[in-house]
Motif scaffolding. Structure first.
Motif, PDB file in Angstrom:
ATOM      1  N   TYR A   4       0.816  -1.207   0.000  1.00 49.29           N
ATOM      2  CA  TYR A   4       0.000   0.000   0.000  1.00 49.29           C
ATOM      3  C   TYR A   4       0.847   1.252   0.000  1.00 49.29           C
ATOM      4  N   THR A   5       0.265   2.317  -0.543  1.00 55.06           N
ATOM      5  CA  THR A   5       0.838   3.656  -0.472  1.00 55.06           C
ATOM      6  C   THR A   5      -0.083   4.497   0.386  1.00 55.06           C
ATOM      7  N   LEU A   6       0.476   5.149   1.398  1.00 57.41           N
ATOM      8  CA  LEU A   6      -0.301   6.067   2.237  1.00 57.41           C
ATOM      9  C   LEU A   6      -0.223   7.449   1.606  1.00 57.41           C
ATOM     10  N   THR A  25       4.366   0.675   2.269  1.00 60.39           N
ATOM     11  CA  THR A  25       5.785   0.739   1.910  1.00 60.39           C
ATOM     12  C   THR A  25       6.173   2.098   1.330  1.00 60.39           C
ATOM     13  N   LYS A  26       5.179   2.883   0.956  1.00 59.67           N
ATOM     14  CA  LYS A  26       5.445   4.175   0.331  1.00 59.67           C
ATOM     15  C   LYS A  26       4.466   5.216   0.871  1.00 59.67           C
ATOM     16  N   GLY A  27       4.978   6.448   1.005  1.00 60.40           N
ATOM     17  CA  GLY A  27       4.129   7.552   1.423  1.00 60.40           C
ATOM     18  C   GLY A  27       4.176   8.665   0.392  1.00 60.40           C
ATOM     19  N   ASN A  83       7.534  -0.893   7.564  1.00 62.30           N
ATOM     20  CA  ASN A  83       7.864  -1.281   6.190  1.00 62.30           C
ATOM     21  C   ASN A  83       7.906  -0.103   5.226  1.00 62.30           C
ATOM     22  N   LEU A  84       7.722   1.101   5.748  1.00 62.46           N
ATOM     23  CA  LEU A  84       7.810   2.305   4.919  1.00 62.46           C
ATOM     24  C   LEU A  84       9.245   2.460   4.422  1.00 62.46           C
TER      25      LEU A  84
END
Length: 176
Positions: free
Chosen positions: A4-6, A43-45, A64-65
């Motif tokens: 997922y990307t936040l 894993t991504k913001g 896990n970011l």
């Protein structure tokens, strides 16, 4: 595992999260936010343009970011914004002038930081215990390195200090 990307969107200050602090092992503190049940998959913001402030604890303890994209509208990295996250590198746009207390504290995977050229305030312990950090180049706009700012950054080998630096706080680069 899903990935997922936040995404943080809107205008002004981002909504804050809550952190349940673990006194015995601060690196194992818990994030309380609407997206917390998905935290292991993030894993991504991405912080979208229009947001000016990351919000307290927004990316904290997302283990896990790996990466975050920050917009040119962002002026402040708020308290504990990335604390204890798995972030590995960060590019801080030149719009950022302020990094608050504990913003990146306990980011043990953080290896690379590109600081804003307009950064004029870093608060205490902002990068404390970033044990993978090996070198930093602080911008000339910064006049003070506060107490504990890079405390326990045990692999820090090279530091380029700002040209107009006036103050280095106690244990700014300490190991105690």
């Amino acid at each position: 595992l899903p990935i997922y990307t936040l995404v943080i969107s809107g205008t002004g200050q981002a909504a804050s999260a809550e952190i349940i602090f673990n006194q015995e092992n601060p690196a194992n503190s818990t994030l309380v936010a609407p997206y917390a049940k998905y935290s292991q998959y993030i894993t991504k913001g991405v912080v979208e343009n229009g947001v000016t402030d990351t919000g307290y604890g927004t990316f904290a303890f997302l283990k896990n970011l790996k990466t975050v994209s920050l917009p040119s509208s962002l002026t402040e990295i708020t308290y504990s914004a990335f604390e204890g996250s798995g972030i590995e590198e960060i590019y801080l746009p030149d719009s950022i002038t302020t990094i608050r207390n504990n913003a990146f504290c306990f980011c043990s995977n953080l290896k690379k930081i590109r600081f804003s050229n307009n950064l004029n305030l870093i608060e205490n312990y902002a990068f404390g215990r970033c044990t993978s950090l090996e070198e930093i180049e602080l911008p000339d706009s910064l006049k003070e390195i506060p107490s504990g700012c890079f405390d326990f950054c045990s692999n820090l080998k090279r530091v380029k200090l700002p040209r107009y630096l006036e103050t280095i706080g106690s244990s700014a680069f300490g190991m105690n």
